[in-house]
Design a protein around this motif. Structure first.
Motif, PDB file in Angstrom:
ATOM      1  N   UNK A 129      65.203  24.397  59.028  1.00  0.00           N
ATOM      2  CA  UNK A 129      64.180  23.426  58.674  1.00  0.00           C
ATOM      3  C   UNK A 129      64.030  23.313  57.155  1.00  0.00           C
ATOM      4  N   UNK A 130      63.996  24.453  56.478  1.00  0.00           N
ATOM      5  CA  UNK A 130      63.920  24.447  55.014  1.00  0.00           C
ATOM      6  C   UNK A 130      64.251  25.843  54.489  1.00  0.00           C
ATOM      7  N   UNK A 131      64.480  25.919  53.190  1.00  0.00           N
ATOM      8  CA  UNK A 131      64.702  27.187  52.478  1.00  0.00           C
ATOM      9  C   UNK A 131      63.665  27.252  51.376  1.00  0.00           C
ATOM     10  N   UNK A 132      62.740  28.209  51.474  1.00  0.00           N
ATOM     11  CA  UNK A 132      61.667  28.326  50.507  1.00  0.00           C
ATOM     12  C   UNK A 132      61.832  29.581  49.658  1.00  0.00           C
ATOM     13  N   UNK A 133      61.397  29.496  48.425  1.00  0.00           N
ATOM     14  CA  UNK A 133      61.338  30.690  47.582  1.00  0.00           C
ATOM     15  C   UNK A 133      59.907  31.151  47.507  1.00  0.00           C
ATOM     16  N   UNK A 185      67.581  10.452  51.665  1.00  0.00           N
ATOM     17  CA  UNK A 185      67.301  11.829  52.047  1.00  0.00           C
ATOM     18  C   UNK A 185      65.819  12.142  52.070  1.00  0.00           C
ATOM     19  N   UNK A 186      65.482  13.160  52.849  1.00  0.00           N
ATOM     20  CA  UNK A 186      64.085  13.558  53.018  1.00  0.00           C
ATOM     21  C   UNK A 186      63.725  14.634  52.010  1.00  0.00           C
ATOM     22  N   UNK A 187      62.892  14.331  50.993  1.00  0.00           N
ATOM     23  CA  UNK A 187      62.460  15.385  50.070  1.00  0.00           C
ATOM     24  C   UNK A 187      61.658  16.440  50.824  1.00  0.00           C
ATOM     25  N   UNK A 188      61.798  17.691  50.413  1.00  0.00           N
ATOM     26  CA  UNK A 188      61.108  18.799  51.049  1.00  0.00           C
ATOM     27  C   UNK A 188      60.060  19.350  50.103  1.00  0.00           C
ATOM     28  N   UNK A 189      58.915  19.701  50.651  1.00  0.00           N
ATOM     29  CA  UNK A 189      57.825  20.230  49.844  1.00  0.00           C
ATOM     30  C   UNK A 189      58.234  21.544  49.191  1.00  0.00           C
ATOM     31  N   UNK A 193      53.726   8.893  67.570  1.00  0.00           N
ATOM     32  CA  UNK A 193      53.428   9.168  66.169  1.00  0.00           C
ATOM     33  C   UNK A 193      54.630   9.658  65.410  1.00  0.00           C
ATOM     34  N   UNK A 194      54.543   9.573  64.108  1.00  0.00           N
ATOM     35  CA  UNK A 194      55.636   9.987  63.249  1.00  0.00           C
ATOM     36  C   UNK A 194      55.666  11.493  63.126  1.00  0.00           C
ATOM     37  N   UNK A 195      56.830  12.076  62.783  1.00  0.00           N
ATOM     38  CA  UNK A 195      56.923  13.520  62.559  1.00  0.00           C
ATOM     39  C   UNK A 195      56.034  13.933  61.400  1.00  0.00           C
ATOM     40  N   UNK A 196      55.651  15.198  61.331  1.00  0.00           N
ATOM     41  CA  UNK A 196      54.835  15.670  60.217  1.00  0.00           C
ATOM     42  C   UNK A 196      55.489  15.376  58.883  1.00  0.00           C
ATOM     43  N   UNK A 197      54.682  15.102  57.866  1.00  0.00           N
ATOM     44  CA  UNK A 197      55.185  14.774  56.548  1.00  0.00           C
ATOM     45  C   UNK A 197      55.724  16.021  55.873  1.00  0.00           C
ATOM     46  N   UNK A 198      57.014  16.007  55.535  1.00  0.00           N
ATOM     47  CA  UNK A 198      57.639  17.133  54.847  1.00  0.00           C
ATOM     48  C   UNK A 198      57.908  16.792  53.388  1.00  0.00           C
ATOM     49  N   UNK A 199      57.405  15.660  52.926  1.00  0.00           N
ATOM     50  CA  UNK A 199      57.833  15.155  51.635  1.00  0.00           C
ATOM     51  C   UNK A 199      57.124  15.825  50.477  1.00  0.00           C
ATOM     52  N   UNK A 200      57.817  15.840  49.358  1.00  0.00           N
ATOM     53  CA  UNK A 200      57.224  16.257  48.092  1.00  0.00           C
ATOM     54  C   UNK A 200      56.903  14.995  47.302  1.00  0.00           C
ATOM     55  N   UNK A 201      56.325  15.173  46.126  1.00  0.00           N
ATOM     56  CA  UNK A 201      55.868  14.017  45.364  1.00  0.00           C
ATOM     57  C   UNK A 201      57.012  13.272  44.702  1.00  0.00           C
ATOM     58  N   UNK A 202      58.174  13.909  44.541  1.00  0.00           N
ATOM     59  CA  UNK A 202      59.245  13.245  43.821  1.00  0.00           C
ATOM     60  C   UNK A 202      60.576  13.686  44.363  1.00  0.00           C
ATOM     61  N   UNK A 203      61.579  12.864  44.091  1.00  0.00           N
ATOM     62  CA  UNK A 203      62.949  13.189  44.455  1.00  0.00           C
ATOM     63  C   UNK A 203      63.609  13.858  43.260  1.00  0.00           C
ATOM     64  N   UNK A 204      64.261  14.998  43.451  1.00  0.00           N
ATOM     65  CA  UNK A 204      64.835  15.704  42.306  1.00  0.00           C
ATOM     66  C   UNK A 204      65.962  14.916  41.653  1.00  0.00           C
ATOM     67  N   UNK A 205      66.105  15.074  40.357  1.00  0.00           N
ATOM     68  CA  UNK A 205      67.178  14.410  39.645  1.00  0.00           C
ATOM     69  C   UNK A 205      68.503  15.097  39.867  1.00  0.00           C
ATOM     70  N   UNK A 224      66.019  27.115  46.131  1.00  0.00           N
ATOM     71  CA  UNK A 224      65.124  26.640  47.184  1.00  0.00           C
ATOM     72  C   UNK A 224      65.540  25.218  47.556  1.00  0.00           C
ATOM     73  N   UNK A 225      65.350  24.850  48.835  1.00  0.00           N
ATOM     74  CA  UNK A 225      65.738  23.520  49.294  1.00  0.00           C
ATOM     75  C   UNK A 225      64.773  22.468  48.764  1.00  0.00           C
ATOM     76  N   UNK A 226      65.320  21.394  48.207  1.00  0.00           N
ATOM     77  CA  UNK A 226      64.485  20.308  47.676  1.00  0.00           C
ATOM     78  C   UNK A 226      64.677  19.003  48.441  1.00  0.00           C
ATOM     79  N   UNK A 227      65.769  18.890  49.225  1.00  0.00           N
ATOM     80  CA  UNK A 227      65.982  17.658  49.974  1.00  0.00           C
ATOM     81  C   UNK A 227      66.931  17.922  51.137  1.00  0.00           C
ATOM     82  N   UNK A 228      66.727  17.177  52.227  1.00  0.00           N
ATOM     83  CA  UNK A 228      67.627  17.217  53.369  1.00  0.00           C
ATOM     84  C   UNK A 228      68.244  15.837  53.528  1.00  0.00           C
TER      85      UNK A 228
END
Length: 264
Positions: free
Chosen positions: A258-262, A136-140, A13-25, A67-71
Motif C-alpha cells: 500500500x505504501x512505504x513510510x519512514x 499517478x497517485x501521490x501518497x501522503x 463512494x470513492x476510495x479513501x484519499x491517499x493524496x499529498x498536497x503536491x506531486x514530487x518533482x 519513503x514512497x511518494x507516488x504510486x
C-alpha cells in the motif's frame, strides 16, 4: 471500455484519499530496478483459477529518503488492445477486498506469458511501460520523527525505521517460504489473534545493518514489514534496493503493498 472501468464507477463512494498536497518533482524520483506486475482474473466462478482477463503494472516512486511518494499504474486488456493509466483502479485494489481477490502478483516473466497468450505479443520493456503512467497517485508523507538531536546523516551512524504497509493476506505457505528465503526466526503464532510480531530477520550489507519484523496490525488485520536500517556514514546505497527486495518477496506471497513510510 472494459468492465474494470464500470466496476470503478459503481455505487459505494470513492476510495479513501491517499493524496499529498503536491506531486514530487523529478529530483525526488528514485528509479526502481523492476516494476510490479499483477494478473487480474474475472469475477465469478473459478476466480483466480480462470485465465486472467488483463494485466496491471505498478511502480512505487521513492523520495530521496526512500519513503514512497507516488504510486503509478497502467493496465491492459485484450478488449481495449492498448495500455491505459489506471490510478483509480489501482487504489480500489487496496480498499476493496472483493476486487483484491481477483488480483494476483506475479514476476515479470509470468506477466509476459499471460500477455502473449491474451494476444498482446511481446510485453513491452519497462521504460515503455512507464510511458503509460500519466496520472499517478501521490501518497501522503510526513517528516520522520527524530529522536536524535543531530541532523540526519551526521555522526558515525544514521538509524532509520521504515514501515511497508500491505493489504490482503499471506498465502497459506507464505510464512514457510519466508522462513527459507529470509532465514526468518518465528516469534509468534499467526493463529493466535493476540500475536503481533510473527517473525524477525536481519542482514548486513557492507557496513550497513538491517533488521526487519513481520508484523500483523490487529487480530486478523493487515500486515506490515518494519525495517530498522543502521547505516554507516556515507552509506545507505543498499537501502532502496533492500526495501524493493523485501516488498517484492512479500508481494509474491499474496500481499499487496500500500505504501512505504519512514517513521524515524
Amino acid at each position: 471500455m472494459t468492465t474494470w472501468h464500470a466496476e470503478l464507477s459503481r455505487p459505494g463512494g470513492a476510495p479513501p484519499d491517499l493524496t499529498a498536497a503536491h506531486r514530487p518533482g523529478p529530483a525526488a524520483r528514485v528509479r526502481q530496478p523492476a516494476l510490479d506486475y499483477y494478473l487480474v482474473h474475472p469475477d465469478g466462478p473459478g476466480g483466480s483459477a480462470a485465465a486472467p482477463e488483463g494485466l496491471v503494472v505498478e511502480e512505487f516512486v521513492l523520495g530521496e529518503d526512500c519513503a514512497a511518494v507516488r504510486l503509478d499504474a497502467a493496465a491492459w486488456t485484450p478488449a481495449d488492445g492498448h495500455w491505459w493509466d489506471c490510478a483509480a483502479f489501482s487504489r480500489s485494489i487496496r480498499v476493496d477486498a472483493e476486487l483484491r481477490r481477483r488480483v494476483v502478483g506475479v514476476p515479470r516473466h509470468e506477466a509476459a506469458t499471460a500477455y502473449r497468450r491474451l494476444g498482446g505479443g511481446e510485453l513491452p520493456g519497462e521504460e515503455v511501460l512507464r510511458g503509460h503512467f500519466h496520472d499517478g497517485q501521490p501518497l501522503s508523507t510526513a517528516a520522520p520523527l527524530r529522536l536524535d538531536p543531530r541532523p540526519a546523516g551526521t555522526g558515525p551512524r544514521d538509524s532509520r525505521v521504515y514501515r511497508v504497509l500491505f493489504a490482503a493476506d499471506l498465502r497459506p505457505d507464505g510464512l514457510a517460504n519466508l522462513g527459507g528465503v529470509w532465514r526468518m526466526a518465528s516469534t509468534g503464532d499467526p493463529a493466535d489473534p493476540q500475536a503481533r510480531i510473527i517473525g524477525v530477520a536481519a542482514r548486513r550489507v557492507g557496513a550497513d545493518s538491517f533488521t526487519w519484523h513481520l508484523r500483523r496490525i490487529g487480530g486478523g488485520g493487515p500486515w506490515c514489514l518494519d525495517l530498522t536500517a543502521d547505516l554507516a556514514a556515507g552509506g545507505g546505497g543498499a537501502l532502496g534496493p533492500l526495501l524493493r527486495e523485501l516488498t517484492t518477496t512479500l508481494r509474491m506471497q499474496g500481499l499487496i503493498p500500500v505504501t512505504i513510510e519512514r517513521f524515524s
